[in-house]
Design a protein around this motif. Sequence first.
Motif, PDB file in Angstrom:
ATOM      1  N   ASP A 137      12.676  35.635  27.444  1.00 38.80           N
ATOM      2  CA  ASP A 137      11.830  35.585  28.334  1.00 38.80           C
ATOM      3  C   ASP A 137      11.566  35.099  29.920  1.00 38.80           C
ATOM      4  OD1 ASP A 137      10.125  37.553  26.636  1.00 38.80           O
ATOM      5  OD2 ASP A 137       9.635  35.758  25.195  1.00 38.80           O
ATOM      6  N   THR A 138      12.610  33.524  29.779  1.00 40.51           N
ATOM      7  CA  THR A 138      12.845  32.518  30.886  1.00 40.51           C
ATOM      8  C   THR A 138      13.341  33.661  31.677  1.00 40.51           C
ATOM      9  OG1 THR A 138      12.514  30.971  29.241  1.00 40.51           O
ATOM     10  CG2 THR A 138      13.458  30.167  31.765  1.00 40.51           C
ATOM     11  N   PHE A 139      14.615  34.070  30.886  1.00 37.90           N
ATOM     12  CA  PHE A 139      14.952  35.385  32.178  1.00 37.90           C
ATOM     13  C   PHE A 139      14.186  35.680  32.413  1.00 37.90           C
ATOM     14  CE2 PHE A 139      17.981  38.644  33.052  1.00 37.90           C
ATOM     15  CZ  PHE A 139      19.014  37.922  33.611  1.00 37.90           C
ATOM     16  N   GLY A 140      13.132  36.631  32.557  1.00 38.29           N
ATOM     17  CA  GLY A 140      12.748  37.451  32.381  1.00 38.29           C
ATOM     18  C   GLY A 140      11.938  36.700  33.963  1.00 38.29           C
ATOM     19  N   TYR A 141      11.260  36.227  33.687  1.00 41.77           N
ATOM     20  CA  TYR A 141      10.444  35.191  33.984  1.00 41.77           C
ATOM     21  C   TYR A 141      11.051  35.089  35.557  1.00 41.77           C
ATOM     22  CZ  TYR A 141       7.306  35.452  30.372  1.00 41.77           C
ATOM     23  OH  TYR A 141       6.129  35.486  29.571  1.00 41.77           O
ATOM     24  N   PHE A 142      11.874  34.394  35.566  1.00 39.41           N
ATOM     25  CA  PHE A 142      13.001  33.994  36.756  1.00 39.41           C
ATOM     26  C   PHE A 142      13.536  34.959  37.563  1.00 39.41           C
ATOM     27  CE2 PHE A 142      13.535  29.563  34.931  1.00 39.41           C
ATOM     28  CZ  PHE A 142      12.691  28.691  35.932  1.00 39.41           C
TER      29      PHE A 142
ATOM     30  N   ARG B 292      19.676  38.624  21.392  1.00 38.59           N
ATOM     31  CA  ARG B 292      19.060  37.648  20.028  1.00 38.59           C
ATOM     32  C   ARG B 292      17.323  37.949  20.896  1.00 38.59           C
ATOM     33  NH1 ARG B 292      22.678  31.558  20.305  1.00 38.59           N
ATOM     34  NH2 ARG B 292      21.568  32.226  21.363  1.00 38.59           N
ATOM     35  N   ALA B 293      17.153  37.293  20.218  1.00 37.51           N
ATOM     36  CA  ALA B 293      15.979  37.606  20.404  1.00 37.51           C
ATOM     37  C   ALA B 293      15.047  36.231  19.772  1.00 37.51           C
ATOM     38  CB  ALA B 293      14.603  38.414  19.911  1.00 37.51           C
ATOM     39  N   ASP B 294      15.089  34.815  21.175  1.00 38.96           N
ATOM     40  CA  ASP B 294      14.686  33.820  21.437  1.00 38.96           C
ATOM     41  C   ASP B 294      13.968  33.828  22.896  1.00 38.96           C
ATOM     42  OD1 ASP B 294      16.819  33.724  23.562  1.00 38.96           O
ATOM     43  OD2 ASP B 294      17.248  32.563  22.602  1.00 38.96           O
ATOM     44  N   PRO B 295      13.582  32.305  23.854  1.00 42.27           N
ATOM     45  CA  PRO B 295      12.503  32.399  24.624  1.00 42.27           C
ATOM     46  C   PRO B 295      13.155  32.542  25.750  1.00 42.27           C
ATOM     47  CG  PRO B 295      12.029  30.597  23.025  1.00 42.27           C
ATOM     48  CD  PRO B 295      12.811  31.497  21.862  1.00 42.27           C
ATOM     49  N   TRP B 296      14.238  31.915  25.649  1.00 42.06           N
ATOM     50  CA  TRP B 296      15.662  32.175  27.043  1.00 42.06           C
ATOM     51  C   TRP B 296      15.438  33.866  27.674  1.00 42.06           C
ATOM     52  CZ3 TRP B 296      16.564  27.816  28.924  1.00 42.06           C
ATOM     53  CH2 TRP B 296      16.549  26.996  27.880  1.00 42.06           C
TER      54      TRP B 296
ATOM     55  N   GLU C 120      18.165  40.354  25.434  1.00 42.58           N
ATOM     56  CA  GLU C 120      17.951  40.146  24.691  1.00 42.58           C
ATOM     57  C   GLU C 120      19.082  41.713  23.836  1.00 42.58           C
ATOM     58  OE1 GLU C 120      15.122  41.933  20.669  1.00 42.58           O
ATOM     59  OE2 GLU C 120      14.080  40.916  22.729  1.00 42.58           O
ATOM     60  N   TYR C 121      19.239  42.576  25.222  1.00 45.16           N
ATOM     61  CA  TYR C 121      20.028  42.932  23.846  1.00 45.16           C
ATOM     62  C   TYR C 121      21.435  42.901  24.134  1.00 45.16           C
ATOM     63  CZ  TYR C 121      23.019  47.631  23.359  1.00 45.16           C
ATOM     64  OH  TYR C 121      24.221  49.088  23.498  1.00 45.16           O
ATOM     65  N   ALA C 122      22.032  41.790  25.446  1.00 43.26           N
ATOM     66  CA  ALA C 122      22.949  41.826  25.965  1.00 43.26           C
ATOM     67  C   ALA C 122      23.242  40.878  25.127  1.00 43.26           C
ATOM     68  CB  ALA C 122      23.126  41.944  27.137  1.00 43.26           C
ATOM     69  N   ARG C 123      22.850  39.658  24.605  1.00 42.26           N
ATOM     70  CA  ARG C 123      23.018  38.463  24.056  1.00 42.26           C
ATOM     71  C   ARG C 123      23.258  38.934  22.139  1.00 42.26           C
ATOM     72  NH1 ARG C 123      19.392  34.333  24.954  1.00 42.26           N
ATOM     73  NH2 ARG C 123      21.203  33.077  24.088  1.00 42.26           N
TER      74      ARG C 123
END
Length: 109
Positions: A69-74, A63-67, A58-61
């Motif tokens: 969270d998906t990256f964090g899960y992977f 933006r706060a979005d579901p992607w 989120e900090y690097a991009r």
Amino acid sequence: YGMVTPFYEVGSKGFLLEAKTGVFKPAPFFGSLSSIPSHAIFIGSVLGVQRFFCKSMEYARGRADPWNDTFGYFMVIPYYQICLTKHAVLHNRIVGGIIVASLASANLP
């Protein structure tokens, strides 16, 4: 989580009985209080890693979005495969040390 899990703690009397007989019998509800620390360090570290990578993305991009969270899960998958299966003792010592250091630094004047 550790108070309602159906699994006995490794090395406990219920665990040894289950291993000897080969029959799974769930632990009674609120019956495995000794397993709370081991489950808490596992679940807490997995959630901590997921949130760390999610917020880093989120900090690097910007933006706060579901992607995020998906990256964090992977990112939890390799963490689990490497740290929690092959190097579990070292992992628990590092996480315990971080917790102690954070408590100590929070209570310093």
